[in-house]
Design a protein around this motif. Structure first.
Motif, PDB file in Angstrom:
ATOM      1  N   ASP A 397       0.856  -1.204  -0.159  1.00 24.79           N
ATOM      2  CA  ASP A 397      -0.143   0.104  -0.086  1.00 24.79           C
ATOM      3  C   ASP A 397       0.753   1.314   0.007  1.00 24.79           C
ATOM      4  OD1 ASP A 397      -2.348  -1.563   0.063  1.00 24.79           O
ATOM      5  OD2 ASP A 397      -2.101  -1.684   2.323  1.00 24.79           O
ATOM      6  N   GLY A 398       1.883   1.267  -0.559  1.00 21.95           N
ATOM      7  CA  GLY A 398       2.895   2.304  -0.749  1.00 21.95           C
ATOM      8  C   GLY A 398       3.651   2.800   0.212  1.00 21.95           C
ATOM      9  N   LEU A 399       3.719   1.897   1.212  1.00 21.11           N
ATOM     10  CA  LEU A 399       4.409   1.911   2.186  1.00 21.11           C
ATOM     11  C   LEU A 399       5.715   0.451   2.199  1.00 21.11           C
ATOM     12  CD1 LEU A 399       2.487   2.839   5.556  1.00 21.11           C
ATOM     13  CD2 LEU A 399       3.734   4.425   3.845  1.00 21.11           C
ATOM     14  N   ILE A 400       6.957   0.831   2.710  1.00 25.64           N
ATOM     15  CA  ILE A 400       7.893  -0.283   2.833  1.00 25.64           C
ATOM     16  C   ILE A 400       7.751  -0.696   4.095  1.00 25.64           C
ATOM     17  CG2 ILE A 400      10.253  -0.511   2.647  1.00 25.64           C
ATOM     18  CD1 ILE A 400       8.935   0.208   0.090  1.00 25.64           C
ATOM     19  N   TYR A 401       7.391  -1.859   4.148  1.00 23.64           N
ATOM     20  CA  TYR A 401       7.236  -2.575   5.632  1.00 23.64           C
ATOM     21  C   TYR A 401       8.595  -3.674   5.833  1.00 23.64           C
ATOM     22  CZ  TYR A 401       2.696  -1.110   6.710  1.00 23.64           C
ATOM     23  OH  TYR A 401       1.673  -0.575   7.017  1.00 23.64           O
ATOM     24  N   VAL A 402       9.205  -3.487   6.953  1.00 25.31           N
ATOM     25  CA  VAL A 402      10.327  -4.310   7.435  1.00 25.31           C
ATOM     26  C   VAL A 402       9.901  -5.169   8.446  1.00 25.31           C
ATOM     27  CG1 VAL A 402      12.742  -4.085   8.135  1.00 25.31           C
ATOM     28  CG2 VAL A 402      11.821  -2.315   6.725  1.00 25.31           C
ATOM     29  N   ASP A 403      10.561  -6.449   8.437  1.00 23.53           N
ATOM     30  CA  ASP A 403      10.071  -7.548   9.415  1.00 23.53           C
ATOM     31  C   ASP A 403      11.500  -7.963  10.037  1.00 23.53           C
ATOM     32  OD1 ASP A 403       8.667  -9.184  10.937  1.00 23.53           O
ATOM     33  OD2 ASP A 403       8.708 -10.773   9.499  1.00 23.53           O
ATOM     34  N   ALA A 404      11.398  -8.121  11.222  1.00 16.28           N
ATOM     35  CA  ALA A 404      12.801  -8.619  11.839  1.00 16.28           C
ATOM     36  C   ALA A 404      12.575  -9.713  13.032  1.00 16.28           C
ATOM     37  CB  ALA A 404      13.275  -7.412  12.524  1.00 16.28           C
ATOM     38  N   PRO A 405      13.338 -10.384  13.149  1.00  9.97           N
ATOM     39  CA  PRO A 405      13.114 -11.400  14.215  1.00  9.97           C
ATOM     40  C   PRO A 405      13.108 -11.322  15.792  1.00  9.97           C
ATOM     41  CG  PRO A 405      15.469 -11.584  13.486  1.00  9.97           C
ATOM     42  CD  PRO A 405      14.820 -10.439  12.734  1.00  9.97           C
ATOM     43  N   GLY A 406      13.814 -10.204  16.200  1.00 15.87           N
ATOM     44  CA  GLY A 406      14.004 -10.049  17.493  1.00 15.87           C
ATOM     45  C   GLY A 406      14.095  -8.448  17.946  1.00 15.87           C
ATOM     46  N   GLY A 411      16.288  -6.479  15.764  1.00 15.57           N
ATOM     47  CA  GLY A 411      14.833  -5.862  15.455  1.00 15.57           C
ATOM     48  C   GLY A 411      14.629  -4.329  15.357  1.00 15.57           C
ATOM     49  N   ILE A 412      15.786  -3.613  15.118  1.00 19.60           N
ATOM     50  CA  ILE A 412      15.515  -2.309  14.807  1.00 19.60           C
ATOM     51  C   ILE A 412      16.013  -1.934  13.520  1.00 19.60           C
ATOM     52  CG2 ILE A 412      16.310  -0.085  15.639  1.00 19.60           C
ATOM     53  CD1 ILE A 412      17.021  -1.138  18.256  1.00 19.60           C
ATOM     54  N   ALA A 413      14.900  -1.416  12.611  1.00 19.75           N
ATOM     55  CA  ALA A 413      15.042  -0.797  11.340  1.00 19.75           C
ATOM     56  C   ALA A 413      15.357   0.594  11.477  1.00 19.75           C
ATOM     57  CB  ALA A 413      13.734  -1.251  10.353  1.00 19.75           C
ATOM     58  N   SER A 414      16.640   1.125  11.499  1.00 19.02           N
ATOM     59  CA  SER A 414      16.849   2.401  11.692  1.00 19.02           C
ATOM     60  C   SER A 414      18.390   2.553  11.847  1.00 19.02           C
ATOM     61  CB  SER A 414      16.151   2.974  13.119  1.00 19.02           C
ATOM     62  OG  SER A 414      16.633   4.238  13.483  1.00 19.02           O
ATOM     63  N   GLY A 426       8.133  -2.428  10.774  1.00 27.11           N
ATOM     64  CA  GLY A 426       6.814  -2.038  10.325  1.00 27.11           C
ATOM     65  C   GLY A 426       7.363  -1.071   9.016  1.00 27.11           C
ATOM     66  N   ALA A 427       6.501  -0.025   8.978  1.00 26.36           N
ATOM     67  CA  ALA A 427       6.795   0.970   8.064  1.00 26.36           C
ATOM     68  C   ALA A 427       7.313   2.316   8.877  1.00 26.36           C
ATOM     69  CB  ALA A 427       5.319   1.500   7.438  1.00 26.36           C
ATOM     70  N   VAL A 428       8.680   2.525   8.805  1.00 24.94           N
ATOM     71  CA  VAL A 428       9.438   3.312   9.615  1.00 24.94           C
ATOM     72  C   VAL A 428       9.552   4.420   8.692  1.00 24.94           C
ATOM     73  CG1 VAL A 428      11.605   3.678  10.859  1.00 24.94           C
ATOM     74  CG2 VAL A 428      10.471   1.280  10.808  1.00 24.94           C
ATOM     75  N   THR A 429       9.297   5.556   9.217  1.00 22.66           N
ATOM     76  CA  THR A 429       9.328   6.969   8.377  1.00 22.66           C
ATOM     77  C   THR A 429      10.633   7.033   7.948  1.00 22.66           C
ATOM     78  OG1 THR A 429       7.640   7.953   9.849  1.00 22.66           O
ATOM     79  CG2 THR A 429       9.131   9.462   8.612  1.00 22.66           C
ATOM     80  N   SER A 486       3.173   0.101  12.848  1.00 26.15           N
ATOM     81  CA  SER A 486       3.693  -1.296  13.097  1.00 26.15           C
ATOM     82  C   SER A 486       3.197  -2.126  12.209  1.00 26.15           C
ATOM     83  CB  SER A 486       2.679  -1.653  14.655  1.00 26.15           C
ATOM     84  OG  SER A 486       1.635  -1.996  14.131  1.00 26.15           O
ATOM     85  N   PRO A 487       3.919  -3.417  12.212  1.00 31.75           N
ATOM     86  CA  PRO A 487       3.453  -4.328  11.166  1.00 31.75           C
ATOM     87  C   PRO A 487       2.043  -4.756  10.830  1.00 31.75           C
ATOM     88  CG  PRO A 487       5.269  -5.159  12.512  1.00 31.75           C
ATOM     89  CD  PRO A 487       4.858  -3.967  13.259  1.00 31.75           C
ATOM     90  N   GLY A 488       1.230  -4.307  12.107  1.00 36.41           N
ATOM     91  CA  GLY A 488      -0.443  -4.405  11.675  1.00 36.41           C
ATOM     92  C   GLY A 488      -0.831  -3.194  11.328  1.00 36.41           C
ATOM     93  N   GLY A 489      -0.045  -2.094  10.989  1.00 37.95           N
ATOM     94  CA  GLY A 489      -0.602  -0.883  10.434  1.00 37.95           C
ATOM     95  C   GLY A 489      -1.018   0.202  11.513  1.00 37.95           C
ATOM     96  N   GLU A 490      -0.710   0.105  12.868  1.00 38.65           N
ATOM     97  CA  GLU A 490      -1.198   0.885  13.835  1.00 38.65           C
ATOM     98  C   GLU A 490      -0.097   2.100  13.738  1.00 38.65           C
ATOM     99  OE1 GLU A 490      -1.445   1.208  18.623  1.00 38.65           O
ATOM    100  OE2 GLU A 490      -0.972  -0.747  17.679  1.00 38.65           O
ATOM    101  N   ALA A 491      -0.649   3.386  13.964  1.00 39.27           N
ATOM    102  CA  ALA A 491       0.264   4.429  13.789  1.00 39.27           C
ATOM    103  C   ALA A 491       0.805   4.759  15.155  1.00 39.27           C
ATOM    104  CB  ALA A 491      -0.428   6.004  13.433  1.00 39.27           C
ATOM    105  N   LEU A 492       2.188   4.864  15.102  1.00 38.30           N
ATOM    106  CA  LEU A 492       2.968   5.124  16.637  1.00 38.30           C
ATOM    107  C   LEU A 492       3.366   6.425  16.342  1.00 38.30           C
ATOM    108  CD1 LEU A 492       2.941   2.878  18.661  1.00 38.30           C
ATOM    109  CD2 LEU A 492       2.835   1.838  16.275  1.00 38.30           C
ATOM    110  N   ALA A 493       3.256   7.289  17.362  1.00 39.15           N
ATOM    111  CA  ALA A 493       3.390   8.772  17.154  1.00 39.15           C
ATOM    112  C   ALA A 493       4.718   9.213  17.973  1.00 39.15           C
ATOM    113  CB  ALA A 493       2.109   9.673  17.756  1.00 39.15           C
ATOM    114  N   ASP A 494       5.405   8.158  18.606  1.00 34.95           N
ATOM    115  CA  ASP A 494       6.614   8.619  19.380  1.00 34.95           C
ATOM    116  C   ASP A 494       7.471   9.589  18.515  1.00 34.95           C
ATOM    117  OD1 ASP A 494       5.419   6.544  20.878  1.00 34.95           O
ATOM    118  OD2 ASP A 494       7.137   5.442  20.589  1.00 34.95           O
ATOM    119  N   GLU A 495       7.651  10.717  19.300  1.00 32.92           N
ATOM    120  CA  GLU A 495       8.401  11.758  18.495  1.00 32.92           C
ATOM    121  C   GLU A 495       9.757  11.818  18.800  1.00 32.92           C
ATOM    122  OE1 GLU A 495       8.387  16.533  17.998  1.00 32.92           O
ATOM    123  OE2 GLU A 495       7.046  15.740  19.209  1.00 32.92           O
ATOM    124  N   THR A 496      10.642  11.652  17.790  1.00 39.03           N
ATOM    125  CA  THR A 496      12.045  11.926  17.770  1.00 39.03           C
ATOM    126  C   THR A 496      12.743  12.730  16.603  1.00 39.03           C
ATOM    127  OG1 THR A 496      12.921  10.048  16.198  1.00 39.03           O
ATOM    128  CG2 THR A 496      12.164   9.305  18.395  1.00 39.03           C
TER     129      THR A 496
END
Length: 537
Positions: A397-406, A411-414, A426-429, A486-496
């Motif tokens: 759906d136009g977003l790049i989703y990343v999966d990771a095992p731990g 487990g961090i796509a960043s 998930g879909a990391v900005t 998140s991988p399920g599509g939930e929006a996470l608004a943690d600001e950094t």
């Protein structure tokens, strides 16, 4: 040796300093403390050849005190003094000239009185790696426990690695040799375990005399003959050629800036860029945490986009290391390589994608734009295309989703991927912005090589990702970007501060770019020391 002024050199009182500088060339990396004692000598074989080389000096039993330390591109110098005697302790590593596997330590004595004096010098050498209070990075245990055989031959001190089945370093290379050549025969020598030597010298200084003495530490992983072949190099010649080569390279890019401090900052950024350009067994590279042989692909990308401007040949060679050894079966680029091995070991931490892939694509295209080398583009384009396909394989759906095992690095796509117990998938900005820019870059490359279908496909994909970024990862009401979905599509608004990435890569809408930029430059983020990772509120 030190007759010419250094335009951007600077001098500080020793007691105002923490650690000293680090010096390096393609084969060697040396750490120094504030008083110009050697705090580690490392080779690109990922081996330590010296842990400590401490110098203490006396006149009539009175110790010379370190006063100031001078930092220059080619050397570090500490001035020691007592009454009418001063001694400059100078350390340099050859650059652009042989012998590259060497460290030189010079003492430049000056007797300001009319009466002769005798300078007493004591060296304390620890050949296995040692822990040092000035540095957080610790040598591996096998480096600290490496057993050695040490002996003295007139002006020559030899230390050879000695495999021992009772130590974890039993696999150590018996051809590893270090040789310290002194300008005079030491008055006294003490040799002890583990791998320690102490040497005492008496050096005369006539009234009103200036005199230099130079010691050379030569080391090799290829045996004693190879280490001996580097001895007797003329230190004056080596020092002059080192300075000339550094000046030549540093002159390639000059920044004309409104403040002298900024010009000096750019100059020293170039100096330190050169010091970590190493020729590993697998190829050319740099490491983000010297000394070591780990070449991280995201850091290769960021680094080469700077080094393109004054050492483009190194950028090319380092990219070729990644292109040759760092491509995973899916087409994505790996996380890191251990470049002292052939072939290098590597790891992708099990992530389906990370920032390494889009950043490396952008770095290669940046290199092509700065050099204009279309032949290189023809060679690398198939790899870039496969990497772009690996990105699109993660699209939903136009977003790049990343999966990771731990968690943590697994487990961090960043870019900020070392956080115990943390997971960011998930879909990391950040990843979305980088991938949109990378696909746009591959589309430009496809156009140049004549791949019209690829150019149209990747350009459309870049536009699709950019639009999804604005529609699904932007909080327009607050004027901020989400950290991720998140991988399920939930929006996470943690600001950094990671919301800067859409601005950096030119994929933010004008409205969002203005609002996010204004917030990141506000006191909520900005401090006298730079930008915070998370806001105060």
């Amino acid at each position: 040796m030190l007759r010419e002024p250094e335009t951007y050199a600077y001098t500080y009182p020793v007691d105002a300093l923490g650690p000293g500088s680090s010096l390096g060339n393609p084969l060697t990396f040396v750490r120094l403390d504030a008083r110009s004692d050697v705090a580690g000598v490392w080779g690109v074989e990922h081996q330590y050849y010296l842990g400590l080389w401490r110098c203490r000096m006396y006149v009539d039993g009175r110790p010379l005190q370190p006063r100031t330390t001078r930092f220059a591109a080619a050397y570090q110098l500490t001035q020691h003094a007592t009454d009418d005697v001063t001694v400059d302790q100078v350390v340099f590593v050859p650059y652009g000239t042989e012998p590259l596997r060497s460290v030189f330590l010079a003492l430049v004595g000056r007797n300001l009185a009319d009466e002769p004096v005798e300078l007493e010098v004591e060296f304390d050498l620890r050949f296995p790696a040692v822990s040092h209070p000035d540095f957080i990075k610790e040598p591996d245990p096998e480096q600290r426990e490496k057993p050695l055989q040490i002996w003295q031959e007139d002006r020559i001190l030899i230390a050879r690695t000695r495999p021992d089945p009772f130590f974890r370093a039993s696999r150590a290379n018996p051809n590893e040799v270090r040789i310290l050549q002194s300008p005079v025969t030491p008055e006294r020598v003490w040799l002890g375990a583990p791998g320690r030597a102490r040497l005492w010298f008496r050096l005369p200084l006539a009234g009103a005399e200036r005199r230099e003495w130079v010691w050379q530490l030569s080391f090799s992983p290829f045996g004693e003959d190879d280490a001996r072949a580097a001895l007797d190099a003329d230190p004056v010649r080596v020092f002059a050629e080192t300075r000339a080569e550094l000046n030549r390279r540093l002159a390639r890019l000059r920044a004309i800036l409104p403040e002298p401090a900024l010009e000096r900052a750019v100059y020293w950024a170039k100096v330190n860029t050169l010091r970590v350009q190493h020729q590993y067994a697998a190829g050319w590279g740099f490491t983000n945490d010297p000394p070591q042989d780990i070449v991280v692909v995201r850091d290769v990308a960021w680094y080469s986009m700077g080094s393109d401007w004054f050492t483009p040949d190194f950028s090319r060679a380092m990219q070729e290391l990644v292109l040759r050894y760092g491509t995973e079966p899916s087409g994505k680029f790996t996380e890191y390589l251990r470049a002292s091995h052939v072939p290098p070991s590597r790891d992708d931490y099990g992530l389906t994608l990370n920032d390494d892939t889009p950043l490396f694509i952008l770095a290669v295209v940046h290199h092509l734009k700065t050099t204009g080398d279309r032949g290189y583009l023809q060679n690398v384009y198939p790899v870039l295309r496969r990497a772009a396909e690996a990105i699109l394989a993660c699209e939903r759906d136009g977003l790049i989703y990343v999966d990771a095992p731990g968690t943590n690095v697994w487990g961090i796509a960043s870019w900020r991927n070392i956080i115990q117990g943390y997971r960011l998938t998930g879909a990391v900005t950040e990843i979305q912005a980088e991938c949109a820019a990378a696909l746009r870059a591959v589309a430009e490359a496809a156009e140049v090589v004549g791949d019209r279908d690829g150019a149209e496909r990747f350009a459309a994909a870049a536009e699709r990702l950019t639009r999804a970024l604005d529609e699904q990862l932007a909080d327009h009401a607050r004027g901020r970007y989400l950290l991720y979905r998140s991988p399920g599509g939930e929006a996470l608004a943690d600001e950094t501060a990671d919301q800067v990435f859409p601005l950096l890569f030119g994929v933010a809408s004008p409205e969002m770019a203005e609002r996010v930029g204004r917030r990141l430059l506000s006191p909520t983020y900005w401090t006298p020391h730079g930008c915070r990772t998370v806001p105060r509120d």
